[in-house]
Design a protein around this motif. Structure first.
Motif, PDB file in Angstrom:
ATOM      1  N   GLU A  43      28.371  24.374 -21.186  1.00  0.00           N
ATOM      2  CA  GLU A  43      28.796  25.488 -20.328  1.00  0.00           C
ATOM      3  C   GLU A  43      28.248  25.343 -18.913  1.00  0.00           C
ATOM      4  O   GLU A  43      28.954  25.579 -17.934  1.00  0.00           O
ATOM      5  CB  GLU A  43      28.355  26.826 -20.926  1.00  0.00           C
ATOM      6  CG  GLU A  43      29.230  27.289 -22.055  1.00  0.00           C
ATOM      7  CD  GLU A  43      30.669  27.505 -21.618  1.00  0.00           C
ATOM      8  OE1 GLU A  43      30.899  28.084 -20.534  1.00  0.00           O
ATOM      9  OE2 GLU A  43      31.569  27.083 -22.358  1.00  0.00           O
ATOM     10  N   ARG A  44      26.989  24.927 -18.798  1.00  0.00           N
ATOM     11  CA  ARG A  44      26.372  24.757 -17.481  1.00  0.00           C
ATOM     12  C   ARG A  44      27.085  23.651 -16.707  1.00  0.00           C
ATOM     13  O   ARG A  44      27.428  23.818 -15.531  1.00  0.00           O
ATOM     14  CB  ARG A  44      24.888  24.417 -17.642  1.00  0.00           C
ATOM     15  CG  ARG A  44      24.150  24.240 -16.330  1.00  0.00           C
ATOM     16  CD  ARG A  44      22.679  23.932 -16.550  1.00  0.00           C
ATOM     17  NE  ARG A  44      22.460  22.724 -17.302  1.00  0.00           N
ATOM     18  CZ  ARG A  44      22.400  21.488 -16.778  1.00  0.00           C
ATOM     19  NH1 ARG A  44      22.555  21.337 -15.473  1.00  0.00           N
ATOM     20  NH2 ARG A  44      22.183  20.442 -17.521  1.00  0.00           N
ATOM     21  N   LEU A  45      27.343  22.526 -17.372  1.00  0.00           N
ATOM     22  CA  LEU A  45      28.018  21.420 -16.696  1.00  0.00           C
ATOM     23  C   LEU A  45      29.455  21.771 -16.343  1.00  0.00           C
ATOM     24  O   LEU A  45      29.960  21.379 -15.278  1.00  0.00           O
ATOM     25  CB  LEU A  45      27.979  20.167 -17.573  1.00  0.00           C
ATOM     26  CG  LEU A  45      26.599  19.543 -17.755  1.00  0.00           C
ATOM     27  CD1 LEU A  45      26.673  18.395 -18.751  1.00  0.00           C
ATOM     28  CD2 LEU A  45      26.033  19.081 -16.439  1.00  0.00           C
ATOM     29  N   ARG A  46      30.125  22.516 -17.197  1.00  0.00           N
ATOM     30  CA  ARG A  46      31.502  22.933 -16.921  1.00  0.00           C
ATOM     31  C   ARG A  46      31.543  23.835 -15.689  1.00  0.00           C
ATOM     32  O   ARG A  46      32.416  23.704 -14.828  1.00  0.00           O
ATOM     33  CB  ARG A  46      32.083  23.647 -18.132  1.00  0.00           C
ATOM     34  CG  ARG A  46      33.551  24.012 -17.979  1.00  0.00           C
ATOM     35  CD  ARG A  46      34.113  24.579 -19.262  1.00  0.00           C
ATOM     36  NE  ARG A  46      34.247  23.510 -20.243  1.00  0.00           N
ATOM     37  CZ  ARG A  46      33.946  23.629 -21.533  1.00  0.00           C
ATOM     38  NH1 ARG A  46      33.499  24.769 -22.009  1.00  0.00           N
ATOM     39  NH2 ARG A  46      34.108  22.618 -22.359  1.00  0.00           N
ATOM     40  N   ALA A  47      30.590  24.755 -15.596  1.00  0.00           N
ATOM     41  CA  ALA A  47      30.533  25.654 -14.437  1.00  0.00           C
ATOM     42  C   ALA A  47      30.242  24.870 -13.155  1.00  0.00           C
ATOM     43  O   ALA A  47      30.839  25.128 -12.101  1.00  0.00           O
ATOM     44  CB  ALA A  47      29.472  26.724 -14.658  1.00  0.00           C
ATOM     45  N   LEU A  48      29.332  23.901 -13.234  1.00  0.00           N
ATOM     46  CA  LEU A  48      29.035  23.085 -12.056  1.00  0.00           C
ATOM     47  C   LEU A  48      30.240  22.257 -11.640  1.00  0.00           C
ATOM     48  O   LEU A  48      30.526  22.116 -10.445  1.00  0.00           O
ATOM     49  CB  LEU A  48      27.847  22.165 -12.342  1.00  0.00           C
ATOM     50  CG  LEU A  48      26.483  22.827 -12.403  1.00  0.00           C
ATOM     51  CD1 LEU A  48      25.429  21.834 -12.869  1.00  0.00           C
ATOM     52  CD2 LEU A  48      26.104  23.409 -11.065  1.00  0.00           C
TER      53      LEU A  48
END
Length: 66
Positions: A43-48
């Motif tokens: 989720e963090r990488l997708r948001a970035l």
């Protein structure tokens, strides 16, 4: 202070089923923790990645022909 046999002798050995159940429970908790950490990282990488795509200048049509 009362003297008990647990202070001097080892407690009875756990059965094989008890050991297997405990191992299974610990393994399940480890797998669940790893899955949760993986989902959080995804989720963090997708948001970035989404933020990077939104902030990046458009590359279409920005090149000059010579």
């Amino acid at each position: 202070m009362a003297v008990t046999k647990e202070q001097f002798f080892k407690p009875a050995k756990a059965s094989a089923q008890d050991k297997a159940a405990q191992t299974h429970t610990v393994a399940q908790s480890i797998v669940a923790a790893e899955a949760a950490a993986r989902a959080k990282k995804t989720e963090r990488l997708r948001a970035l990645r989404l933020a990077q795509l939104l902030n990046a200048p458009s590359q279409h049509g920005s090149k000059k022909r010579v």
